[in-house]
Design a protein around this motif. Structure first.
Motif, PDB file in Angstrom:
ATOM      1  N   ASP A 166       7.423  -1.666   2.311  1.00 51.27           N
ATOM      2  CA  ASP A 166       7.434  -1.512   0.855  1.00 51.27           C
ATOM      3  C   ASP A 166       6.084  -1.894   0.251  1.00 51.27           C
ATOM      4  OD1 ASP A 166       8.723  -1.281  -1.831  1.00 51.27           O
ATOM      5  OD2 ASP A 166       8.346  -3.447  -1.862  1.00 51.27           O
ATOM      6  N   LEU A 167       5.494  -2.988   0.725  1.00 50.51           N
ATOM      7  CA  LEU A 167       4.191  -3.427   0.210  1.00 50.51           C
ATOM      8  C   LEU A 167       3.105  -2.409   0.527  1.00 50.51           C
ATOM      9  CD1 LEU A 167       2.402  -5.594  -1.070  1.00 50.51           C
ATOM     10  CD2 LEU A 167       2.272  -6.711   1.171  1.00 50.51           C
ATOM     11  N   SER A 168       3.135  -1.871   1.740  1.00 46.72           N
ATOM     12  CA  SER A 168       2.141  -0.871   2.140  1.00 46.72           C
ATOM     13  C   SER A 168       2.228   0.375   1.251  1.00 46.72           C
ATOM     14  CB  SER A 168       2.355  -0.483   3.604  1.00 46.72           C
ATOM     15  OG  SER A 168       1.487   0.556   3.987  1.00 46.72           O
ATOM     16  N   GLU A 169       3.456   0.811   0.946  1.00 43.66           N
ATOM     17  CA  GLU A 169       3.614   1.997   0.092  1.00 43.66           C
ATOM     18  C   GLU A 169       3.132   1.725  -1.321  1.00 43.66           C
ATOM     19  OE1 GLU A 169       7.716   2.955   0.448  1.00 43.66           O
ATOM     20  OE2 GLU A 169       7.557   3.701   2.520  1.00 43.66           O
ATOM     21  N   VAL A 183     -10.382  -0.392  -3.740  1.00 43.69           N
ATOM     22  CA  VAL A 183     -10.574  -1.768  -3.271  1.00 43.69           C
ATOM     23  C   VAL A 183     -11.144  -2.625  -4.389  1.00 43.69           C
ATOM     24  CG1 VAL A 183     -11.842  -3.223  -1.642  1.00 43.69           C
ATOM     25  CG2 VAL A 183     -10.831  -1.076  -0.869  1.00 43.69           C
ATOM     26  N   VAL A 184     -12.077  -2.079  -5.154  1.00 41.02           N
ATOM     27  CA  VAL A 184     -12.653  -2.826  -6.286  1.00 41.02           C
ATOM     28  C   VAL A 184     -11.568  -3.137  -7.312  1.00 41.02           C
ATOM     29  CG1 VAL A 184     -14.346  -2.761  -8.161  1.00 41.02           C
ATOM     30  CG2 VAL A 184     -14.934  -1.806  -5.917  1.00 41.02           C
ATOM     31  N   ARG A 185     -10.700  -2.153  -7.601  1.00 41.92           N
ATOM     32  CA  ARG A 185      -9.608  -2.393  -8.562  1.00 41.92           C
ATOM     33  C   ARG A 185      -8.631  -3.438  -8.026  1.00 41.92           C
ATOM     34  NH1 ARG A 185      -9.929   3.254  -9.695  1.00 41.92           N
ATOM     35  NH2 ARG A 185      -8.334   3.705  -8.119  1.00 41.92           N
ATOM     36  N   ARG A 195       0.068   3.883  -3.315  1.00 36.03           N
ATOM     37  CA  ARG A 195       0.185   4.658  -4.567  1.00 36.03           C
ATOM     38  C   ARG A 195      -0.309   3.886  -5.794  1.00 36.03           C
ATOM     39  NH1 ARG A 195       5.758   3.195  -3.537  1.00 36.03           N
ATOM     40  NH2 ARG A 195       6.629   2.012  -5.295  1.00 36.03           N
ATOM     41  N   GLY A 196      -0.896   2.693  -5.583  1.00 39.67           N
ATOM     42  CA  GLY A 196      -1.465   1.937  -6.700  1.00 39.67           C
ATOM     43  C   GLY A 196      -0.441   1.206  -7.528  1.00 39.67           C
ATOM     44  N   ALA A 197       0.773   1.016  -7.012  1.00 38.93           N
ATOM     45  CA  ALA A 197       1.825   0.350  -7.778  1.00 38.93           C
ATOM     46  C   ALA A 197       1.847  -1.167  -7.549  1.00 38.93           C
ATOM     47  CB  ALA A 197       3.186   0.940  -7.404  1.00 38.93           C
ATOM     48  N   TYR A 198       0.992  -1.655  -6.657  1.00 40.00           N
ATOM     49  CA  TYR A 198       0.947  -3.101  -6.404  1.00 40.00           C
ATOM     50  C   TYR A 198       0.395  -3.828  -7.627  1.00 40.00           C
ATOM     51  CZ  TYR A 198      -1.261  -7.435  -4.834  1.00 40.00           C
ATOM     52  OH  TYR A 198      -1.693  -8.730  -4.732  1.00 40.00           O
ATOM     53  N   GLU A 218       3.027 -12.540  -1.528  1.00 37.22           N
ATOM     54  CA  GLU A 218       2.531 -11.181  -1.281  1.00 37.22           C
ATOM     55  C   GLU A 218       1.058 -11.064  -1.651  1.00 37.22           C
ATOM     56  OE1 GLU A 218       4.775  -8.003  -2.987  1.00 37.22           O
ATOM     57  OE2 GLU A 218       6.022  -7.798  -1.192  1.00 37.22           O
ATOM     58  N   ASP A 219       0.634 -11.783  -2.695  1.00 39.10           N
ATOM     59  CA  ASP A 219      -0.782 -11.758  -3.067  1.00 39.10           C
ATOM     60  C   ASP A 219      -1.630 -12.412  -1.979  1.00 39.10           C
ATOM     61  OD1 ASP A 219      -0.159 -10.524  -5.433  1.00 39.10           O
ATOM     62  OD2 ASP A 219      -0.044 -12.372  -6.579  1.00 39.10           O
ATOM     63  N   LYS A 220      -1.125 -13.513  -1.413  1.00 44.42           N
ATOM     64  CA  LYS A 220      -1.837 -14.138  -0.300  1.00 44.42           C
ATOM     65  C   LYS A 220      -1.975 -13.167   0.864  1.00 44.42           C
ATOM     66  CE  LYS A 220      -0.088 -18.871  -0.942  1.00 44.42           C
ATOM     67  NZ  LYS A 220       0.790 -19.887  -0.301  1.00 44.42           N
ATOM     68  N   LEU A 221      -0.883 -12.454   1.127  1.00 46.67           N
ATOM     69  CA  LEU A 221      -0.843 -11.541   2.262  1.00 46.67           C
ATOM     70  C   LEU A 221      -1.861 -10.411   2.087  1.00 46.67           C
ATOM     71  CD1 LEU A 221       2.608 -10.520   3.741  1.00 46.67           C
ATOM     72  CD2 LEU A 221       0.617  -9.074   3.968  1.00 46.67           C
ATOM     73  N   VAL A 222      -1.869  -9.796   0.907  1.00 53.49           N
ATOM     74  CA  VAL A 222      -2.797  -8.685   0.656  1.00 53.49           C
ATOM     75  C   VAL A 222      -4.232  -9.196   0.635  1.00 53.49           C
ATOM     76  CG1 VAL A 222      -3.426  -6.861  -0.954  1.00 53.49           C
ATOM     77  CG2 VAL A 222      -1.022  -7.421  -0.610  1.00 53.49           C
ATOM     78  N   GLN A 223      -4.444 -10.368   0.034  1.00 55.43           N
ATOM     79  CA  GLN A 223      -5.793 -10.924   0.002  1.00 55.43           C
ATOM     80  C   GLN A 223      -6.312 -11.187   1.410  1.00 55.43           C
ATOM     81  OE1 GLN A 223      -6.365 -14.284  -2.626  1.00 55.43           O
ATOM     82  NE2 GLN A 223      -5.224 -13.332  -4.278  1.00 55.43           N
TER      83      GLN A 223
END
Length: 423
Positions: free
Chosen positions: A49-52, A167-169, A56-59, A85-90
């Protein structure tokens, strides 16, 4: 070279999975209340779910939960607790960006970089002070660095190498997520919250352009004598052969940092005489012993070797750090007062061993013995307070100390040996 397509590396399931298992399992939850163990109960579904959402920019980044912890020198440090989840993506993004920026970062930058530690930085400083003609040390302190990072400049620095707007966004989402304090969400125009996985890398990128590249050019074009520099995140120490170089550099550095919304701390930024001739020169002027400076938890002192009387750098545990750690041990012993003695002993063994592993440098043995002695005294006092009638005799206490507290030992080789091997 600018990289135009990077996001697919970030939302890769393998990258996200690796990032998840790299997080601290017992870390405090953020504003979402999500813990590492609960998230892992349906890990593959959550990661998919996080990857999707990333594709699509919904994170959406959540605000950082602000907490305060006491600083050694007084005041409070405001780190943030990031949502899981923010830790994970970071962490996933940092893994990708590190591959790019590790080729850019300069050799004297040691903070939060793969394969580099605080002791590598301490070794470099020690070797520079001992083997180069250094007579003056500039101890630099940037006032509230992590809270003063300008978002506009940071994005410009990132775009210098990263052309993937997605990535910048993503980074801008973390910067603009804001802080949650006392139930109120506050937007932040400057600063990166300490505690996030991306903050150390973003801080390194900021100082790479604001300080590192500039100081390298200044050393080549303006310094008349020898000059050394080491940096661990925002902790910076510089050595100069000529005093006029140090004074000119300090003025130029203040102007340079002001351009990027940073400021030198007027009281903590100090220029001091240090080196093999400092004691002799100060004695002639009637100024007493050479001044000392603190760096990465150690007080650096001008000293001489017993064997041949030559100059050396003595590194001792900072008194404030030692006292702060003993206060922590005292408070925790009070909380664990009625726990079984073996449980207390195991915890104290880990605390003392961790202290020795960091501060166990050559010539610091007296401070290590002092720390162990005070921990034993605090433990004895806590055990005596468990009961109004039972007082632990010192004969039994000595047996407990021998059983549980590690013996003070030097864990690190001399910097000249280690630095010579790894460089």
């Amino acid at each position: 070279m600018r990289f135009t397509a990077l996001l697919h590396h970030v939302y890769s399931l393998d990258t996200l999975r690796t990032a998840y298992f790299g997080l601290k399992k017992e870390a405090a939850p953020g504003v979402d209340g999500e813990t590492w163990r609960h998230y892992g109960e349906a890990l593959e579904e959550h990661l998919q779910d996080l990857s999707e959402r990333l594709q699509r920019g919904a994170y959406r980044a959540r605000p950082v939960r602000r907490v305060y912890i006491a600083k050694d020198g007084g005041g409070q440090r405001p780190p943030g607790v990031t949502a899981l989840e923010d830790k994970l993506v970071q962490r996933a993004a940092v893994e990708v960006l590190n591959a790019i920026y590790e080729t850019d970062f300069l050799g004297f930058s040691y903070g939060f970089r793969p394969g580099r530690s605080q002791h590598n930085c301490l070794d470099a400083l020690y070797v520079g002070l001992l083997t180069r003609p250094v007579n003056w040390v500039l101890d630099v302190d940037i006032r509230g660095f992590f809270d003063s990072i300008d978002h506009g400049w940071l994005v410009k620095f990132i775009e210098h190498r990263i052309a993937d707007r997605r990535v910048v966004r993503l980074i801008q989402k973390w910067l603009n997520a804001g802080v949650l304090e006392d139930g109120k969400r506050m937007r932040t125009e400057v600063g990166t919250p300490q505690g996030g996985s991306a903050s150390p890398l973003l801080a390194n990128i900021y100082l790479h352009y604001a300080f590192d590249l500039w100081v390298r050019a200044w050393r080549r074009t303006h310094a008349r004598g020898e000059m050394i520099v080491v940096r661990y995140a925002d902790d910076i120490a510089l050595g100069f052969q000529v005093k006029s170089d140090a004074e000119r550099f300090r003025g130029a550095l203040a102007e340079r940092l002001a351009k990027f919304a940073l400021e030198l701390h007027p009281e903590k930024t100090r220029l001091l005489e240090f080196g093999p001739y400092a004691a002799e020169r100060r004695a002639r002027k009637g100024l007493g012993k050479p001044e000392t400076f603190n760096f990465l938890g150690f007080t650096h002192i001008c000293a001489t070797k017993r064997s041949n009387g030559r100059f050396t750098v003595l590194r001792q545990t900072m008194r404030k750090r030692l006292q702060a750690k003993l206060r922590e041990v005292k408070a925790e012993l009070r909380r664990r007062m009625h726990a079984p003695i073996p449980a207390q002993g195991q915890w104290l063994s880990a605390v003392v061993d961790g202290h020795f592993r960091y501060y166990g440098v050559p010539m610091n043995s007296p401070a290590l013995h002092l720390f162990r002695f005070h921990v034993g005294r605090l433990w004895h006092r806590a055990l005596c307070r468990r009961s109004q009638r039972g007082r632990v005799r010192w004969e039994r206490m000595r047996r407990l100390l021998r059983r549980w507290l590690p013996v003070a030992r030097v864990c690190h080789p001399y910097p000249l040996r280690r630095f010579g091997v790894i460089t």
